[in-house]
Motif scaffolding. Structure first.
Motif, short mmCIF file in Angstrom:
data_model
loop_
_atom_site.label_atom_id
_atom_site.label_comp_id
_atom_site.label_asym_id
_atom_site.label_seq_id
_atom_site.Cartn_x
_atom_site.Cartn_y
_atom_site.Cartn_z
N VAL A 129 87.72 53.04 64.28
CA VAL A 129 86.97 52.69 63.07
C VAL A 129 85.68 52.00 63.48
O VAL A 129 85.70 51.00 64.20
CB VAL A 129 87.79 51.75 62.16
CG1 VAL A 129 87.01 51.41 60.89
CG2 VAL A 129 89.15 52.36 61.83
N ARG A 130 84.55 52.55 63.03
CA ARG A 130 83.24 51.90 63.25
C ARG A 130 82.81 51.29 61.94
O ARG A 130 82.83 51.95 60.90
CB ARG A 130 82.20 52.93 63.71
CG ARG A 130 82.47 53.44 65.08
CD ARG A 130 81.54 54.57 65.52
NE ARG A 130 82.03 55.08 66.78
CZ ARG A 130 81.79 54.52 67.97
NH1 ARG A 130 80.99 53.47 68.05
NH2 ARG A 130 82.31 55.02 69.07
N TYR A 131 82.41 50.02 61.98
CA TYR A 131 82.10 49.31 60.73
C TYR A 131 81.08 48.22 61.00
O TYR A 131 80.84 47.82 62.14
CB TYR A 131 83.38 48.72 60.12
CG TYR A 131 84.11 47.75 61.02
CD1 TYR A 131 84.90 48.20 62.07
CD2 TYR A 131 84.01 46.36 60.84
CE1 TYR A 131 85.57 47.31 62.91
CE2 TYR A 131 84.67 45.47 61.66
CZ TYR A 131 85.45 45.95 62.69
OH TYR A 131 86.11 45.07 63.52
N ASP A 132 80.46 47.73 59.93
CA ASP A 132 79.53 46.61 60.07
C ASP A 132 79.37 45.91 58.73
O ASP A 132 79.88 46.37 57.71
CB ASP A 132 78.18 47.08 60.63
CG ASP A 132 77.56 48.18 59.79
OD1 ASP A 132 77.32 47.95 58.59
OD2 ASP A 132 77.34 49.28 60.33
N GLY A 133 78.66 44.79 58.79
CA GLY A 133 78.44 44.02 57.57
C GLY A 133 78.41 42.54 57.87
O GLY A 133 78.38 42.13 59.03
N ARG A 134 78.38 41.75 56.81
CA ARG A 134 78.38 40.29 56.95
C ARG A 134 79.73 39.78 56.49
O ARG A 134 79.97 39.67 55.29
CB ARG A 134 77.25 39.67 56.12
CG ARG A 134 75.88 39.97 56.70
CD ARG A 134 74.77 39.29 55.90
NE ARG A 134 73.49 39.49 56.56
CZ ARG A 134 72.76 40.60 56.47
NH1 ARG A 134 73.20 41.61 55.74
NH2 ARG A 134 71.61 40.71 57.13
N PRO A 135 80.61 39.46 57.43
CA PRO A 135 81.96 39.04 57.04
C PRO A 135 81.92 37.72 56.26
O PRO A 135 81.10 36.84 56.54
CB PRO A 135 82.69 38.81 58.37
CG PRO A 135 81.84 39.44 59.41
CD PRO A 135 80.44 39.44 58.89
N VAL A 136 82.79 37.63 55.28
CA VAL A 136 82.97 36.37 54.55
C VAL A 136 84.46 36.04 54.53
O VAL A 136 85.31 36.93 54.52
CB VAL A 136 82.44 36.43 53.10
CG1 VAL A 136 80.94 36.26 53.06
CG2 VAL A 136 82.86 37.72 52.41
N HIS A 137 84.74 34.74 54.52
CA HIS A 137 86.13 34.30 54.50
C HIS A 137 86.76 34.61 53.14
O HIS A 137 86.07 34.97 52.20
CB HIS A 137 86.21 32.80 54.79
CG HIS A 137 85.48 31.97 53.78
ND1 HIS A 137 84.21 31.48 53.99
CD2 HIS A 137 85.82 31.58 52.53
CE1 HIS A 137 83.81 30.81 52.93
NE2 HIS A 137 84.77 30.85 52.03
N VAL A 138 88.08 34.49 53.07
CA VAL A 138 88.77 34.57 51.79
C VAL A 138 89.26 33.17 51.44
O VAL A 138 89.33 32.30 52.30
CB VAL A 138 89.97 35.55 51.82
CG1 VAL A 138 89.50 36.98 51.87
CG2 VAL A 138 90.91 35.25 52.98
N VAL A 139 89.57 32.97 50.16
CA VAL A 139 90.19 31.72 49.73
C VAL A 139 91.65 32.04 49.39
O VAL A 139 91.94 32.95 48.62
CB VAL A 139 89.47 31.12 48.50
CG1 VAL A 139 90.15 29.83 48.05
CG2 VAL A 139 88.00 30.85 48.85
N ASP A 140 92.57 31.33 50.03
CA ASP A 140 93.99 31.61 49.87
C ASP A 140 94.53 31.08 48.54
O ASP A 140 93.88 30.27 47.89
CB ASP A 140 94.76 30.97 51.04
CG ASP A 140 94.49 31.71 52.34
OD1 ASP A 140 94.29 32.94 52.28
OD2 ASP A 140 94.48 31.05 53.40
#
Ligand SMILES: [Zn+2]
Length: 457
Positions: free
Chosen positions: A127-138
């Motif tokens: 899988v090739r992917y990109d972007g600006r990762p953001v955290h999740v709120v649990d």
């Protein structure tokens, strides 16, 4: 016993399948069936290895990733899912080198290979992917996943953060080995799980390669990035790899040397340390506020106290090597790690285990603390509630008083060795305790683990 049955079943299914049948197939399930996180993990295959190449720019927050997954189909598959947030853009997917059709929806990446996969078949996905990762709120309000800091990333993934930065089968029952090849600007250091096996710099960027050779649940993976004082040395028979934020370096003096005494003590009571290296990452991340037992190398938001260090190192046996089957069984991690803190402080002469137990038991019967039984926390919002930790630890102490020290420590050693690198649930722990001690223990566990209310001692 469980593992043997699974092997027999696979062999039985494999043999009678005709080649024609093997190319039919049905979609893999979109979840692993965990009631607390129904979308987490996927059915129809078993991941064996993840090979991640990540290129991260802390100033723009941009991640470019290539994840290669080696897996085995556990059913005839027409298509299957990976867990990945759709804020990251997937550019291409191949299965066994051939382009596959893919779609992103919510936290699922749905992959339809050019040809369906026969049951038992080994395959690889890139899988090739990109972007600006953001955290999740649990569900309990805590930050989880790829958490940006002022100089990089504080990366902790329990219970659902792994999908914020790489595609995978992100339920803890599907453990796999990992290799991380991480490129960051040379002013930063990237630290992951396992052993640092290569490092080079080119054009202002530094690439480091980390090999995590023992199977790992993806919630225990980390690629933490920042300005760090880095050390990698053999100390007291262990490979100790540490990274410390310069802001905290003064208080962290001697941090690497603090690991062997704790690990030696735990090895003497739990059995051999299960991993090829150890260490820790101390990052300045006041916005996160919690430490995590990331495999081989916990992440701390401050310089750990003796009890916090003992807690996260004990998790290497209980949580990381032996991992629960469902999130509901989280007391098998936290109760054990909390009890290990008590053991370590007793060993240091700071406070006896009995005094620790008595202090917790002194909580008044009408306190809400007693209303949430540790092996049935009620939902994902309660995963890290106090009873999971403290009443979980108290359960172990009551067990110890009931069966005596030789049987109690034999139970802990058997738990660590019988389920090494695997998964086990509360029922397995109760059964093991009864087998090793030769005692009937259901009433004890029922009162301490499953029933609301303050048990009598
Ligand atoms: Zn813990």
């Amino acid at each position: 016993m469980k593992r043997l049955l699974a092997l027999t079943a696979t062999a039985f299914i494999l043999l009678p399948l005709s080649p024609a049948l093997a190319h039919d197939g049905t979609p893999g399930a979109p979840g692993a069936g965990d009631p607390y996180f129904p979308g987490q993990g996927n059915g129809g295959y078993d991941a064996g290895h993840y090979d991640l190449s990540l290129d991260y720019d802390p100033s723009s927050g941009r991640l470019t990733g290539v994840t290669k997954i080696t897996a085995r189909a556990t059913q005839a598959l027409s298509r299957f899912n990976l867990d990945l947030v759709s804020t990251l853009s997937v550019r291409s997917v191949t299965v066994d080198g051939r382009p596959a059709v893919f779609a992103q929806s919510g936290n699922e990446l749905v992959v339809t290979p050019a040809r369906s996969l026969g049951s038992g078949r080994d395959f690889s996905v890139v899988v090739r992917y990109d972007g600006r990762p953001v955290h999740v709120v649990d569900p309990d309000g805590s930050l989880d996943g790829w958490i940006k800091t002022s100089d990089g990333v504080y990366n902790v993934n329990e219970p659902q953060g792994a999908m914020t930065w790489y595609p995978g089968n992100h339920h803890m029952t599907d453990k796999a080995t990992h290799r991380f090849t991480v490129t960051v600007p040379s002013s930063r250091v990237a630290v992951a799980n396992g052993d640092l096996v290569a490092k080079w710099s080119k054009g202002g960027h530094t690439t480091s390669v980390w090999d995590s050779r023992e199977p790992m649940a993806s919630y225990l993976a980390t690629v933490t990035i920042g300005k760090f004082e880095f050390a990698d040395a053999r100390i007291g028979g262990y490979r100790v790899t540490t990274a410390v934020d310069p802001k905290l370096a003064g208080d962290a003096k001697g941090f690497p040397e603090r690991h062997p005494p704790v690990l030696d003590y735990f090895s003497s009571i739990f059995g051999p340390y299960p991993f090829s290296s150890t260490g820790g990452i101390i990052d300045h991340a006041p916005e996160v506020g919690y430490a995590l037992e990331t495999q081989t190398r916990p992440v701390y938001p401050r310089v750990p106290s003796e009890s916090l260090l003992a807690h996260e190192l004990a998790h290497q046996w209980f949580g990381d090597s032996v991992t629960p089957t469902l999130w509901r069984d989280i007391w098998l991690n936290e109760g054990f790690a909390t009890y290990s803190e008590w053991l370590w402080l007793d060993k240091l002469g700071t406070r006896t285990v009995q005094v620790a137990f008595d202090a917790a038991y002194a909580t008044p019967a009408e306190d809400e603390f007693w209303q949430s039984p540790p092996a049935d926390p009620g939902g994902p919002e309660n995963l890290f509630h106090d009873p999971v930790y403290d009443r979980g630890a108290m359960t172990l102490h009551v067990l110890r008083l009931e069966v005596g020290d030789p049987a109690f420590f034999a139970i802990l050693r058997a738990w660590a060795s019988d389920y090494k690198y695997g998964n086990a649930d509360t029922a397995a722990f109760v059964a093991l305790s009864e087998r090793v001690s030769g005692k009937q223990l259901d009433a004890l566990f029922e009162a301490w683990l499953f029933k609301p209310g303050k048990p009598t001692v």
